[in-house]
Design a protein around this motif. Structure first.
Motif, mmCIF file in Angstrom:
data_model
loop_
_atom_site.group_PDB
_atom_site.id
_atom_site.type_symbol
_atom_site.label_atom_id
_atom_site.label_comp_id
_atom_site.label_asym_id
_atom_site.label_seq_id
_atom_site.Cartn_x
_atom_site.Cartn_y
_atom_site.Cartn_z
ATOM 1 N N ALA A 1 0.829 -1.207 0.000
ATOM 2 C CA ALA A 1 0.000 0.000 0.000
ATOM 3 C C ALA A 1 0.864 1.257 0.000
ATOM 4 O O ALA A 1 0.535 2.257 -0.669
ATOM 5 N N VAL A 2 1.953 1.207 0.750
ATOM 6 C CA VAL A 2 2.847 2.372 0.806
ATOM 7 C C VAL A 2 3.497 2.598 -0.553
ATOM 8 O O VAL A 2 3.587 3.739 -1.034
ATOM 9 N N MET A 3 3.964 1.523 -1.179
ATOM 10 C CA MET A 3 4.605 1.662 -2.482
ATOM 11 C C MET A 3 3.617 2.138 -3.543
ATOM 12 O O MET A 3 3.964 2.953 -4.404
ATOM 13 N N GLU A 4 2.399 1.649 -3.463
ATOM 14 C CA GLU A 4 1.381 2.067 -4.419
ATOM 15 C C GLU A 4 1.038 3.542 -4.237
ATOM 16 O O GLU A 4 0.847 4.285 -5.210
ATOM 17 N N ALA A 5 0.998 3.985 -2.987
ATOM 18 C CA ALA A 5 0.728 5.397 -2.717
ATOM 19 C C ALA A 5 1.851 6.274 -3.248
ATOM 20 O O ALA A 5 1.604 7.369 -3.773
ATOM 21 N N ALA A 6 3.088 5.801 -3.112
ATOM 22 C CA ALA A 6 4.229 6.570 -3.619
ATOM 23 C C ALA A 6 4.160 6.704 -5.135
ATOM 24 O O ALA A 6 4.449 7.779 -5.683
#
Length: 258
Positions: free
Chosen positions: A150-155
């Motif tokens: 989720a963090v990588m997708e948000a980035a």
């Protein structure tokens, strides 16, 4: 309103006492001669007298620091490259390279290096460098490949480039595991560095070897005890840093100063 005072745990008190005793021994070893004298025979000296213990300790630590730093730079760089799309195919080769140090024991590396580059610190640095690669590489690789999706997708959603994600998100999140690998590598090298004295490197191994050659248990004890206490203190110091990094919110560590 009174604030509760946090008392140090017995473990911390023991480590503090060990650090103070180590400092006292290195600065004024003669004070401990009566304690070590029963371990000697035929009037042999109780305190190592073929060199300054404080100087040997600092040279030992310097050698370990240089080898561990070099291993960290190479291992982290390799882990970053093999977790990028263009470098993924080199993962098996990278694993084979970092496993060299574990496949060949440091003694064997010294035996191969001395004929090529001579005696002294250089072959010891090579042995410690190779021996310290694996823990740092594997923990960094784990940290970079187990990031929250989720963090990588948000980035990606906010338009970060691959290098921006690496520096602002991936490395800060992987940092605790990287420090864990650095801790293992440094502690392993701290003990392993003693064998460097067999090829002319200035380490605390000199004290142990001198004790073995002269059948002086006092030398062996003080050399081994210094290395052991240093290993415990170094392990605790890096473990403390690791815990602080885990507790620090990832967002705060990866925030853009701008």
């Amino acid at each position: 309103m009174t604030r509760a005072i946090a008392l140090p745990t017995p473990g911390r008190l023991l480590r503090l006492l060990a650090a103070l005793l180590l400092a006292a021994f290195l600065l004024r070893p003669s004070l401990f001669a009566p304690l070590l004298q029963p371990l000697t025979t035929n009037g042999a000296p109780a305190i190592y007298n073929q060199g300054d213990l404080l100087t040997l300790t600092l040279q030992h630590l310097q050698l370990v620091a240089m080898a561990t730093l070099a291993a960290a730079v190479v291992a982290v760089t390799m882990a970053i490259l093999v977790t990028r799309r263009f470098g993924a195919e080199f993962l098996p080769l990278s694993r084979s390279l970092v496993n060299i140090g574990q496949t060949f024991p440091p003694v064997a590396v010294l035996a191969l290096a001395v004929p090529a580059i001579g005696f002294g610190e250089a072959p010891t640095l090579i042995a410690l460098f190779l021996y310290g690669l694996l823990p740092i590489f594997e923990t960094t690789l784990t940290g970079l490949t187990t990031l929250p999706p989720a963090v990588m997708e948000a980035a990606r959603g906010v338009g970060m480039t691959g290098w921006q994600r690496l520096w602002r998100i991936e490395l800060p999140l992987a940092l605790p595991l990287m420090v864990a690998g650095l801790r293992l590598s440094a502690v392993i090298n701290l003990g392993t560095a003693t064998i460097g004295s067999t090829v002319g490197a200035r380490t605390l191994g000199e004290v142990i070897i001198a004790g073995l050659l002269s059948d002086n248990a006092a030398f062996v004890l003080q050399g081994g005890a210094i290395v052991a206490i240093l290993a415990v203190l170094l392990y605790d110091a890096l473990a403390f840093i690791e815990r602080r990094l885990v507790r620090t919110p990832a967002a705060a560590r990866s925030a853009d100063p701008a």
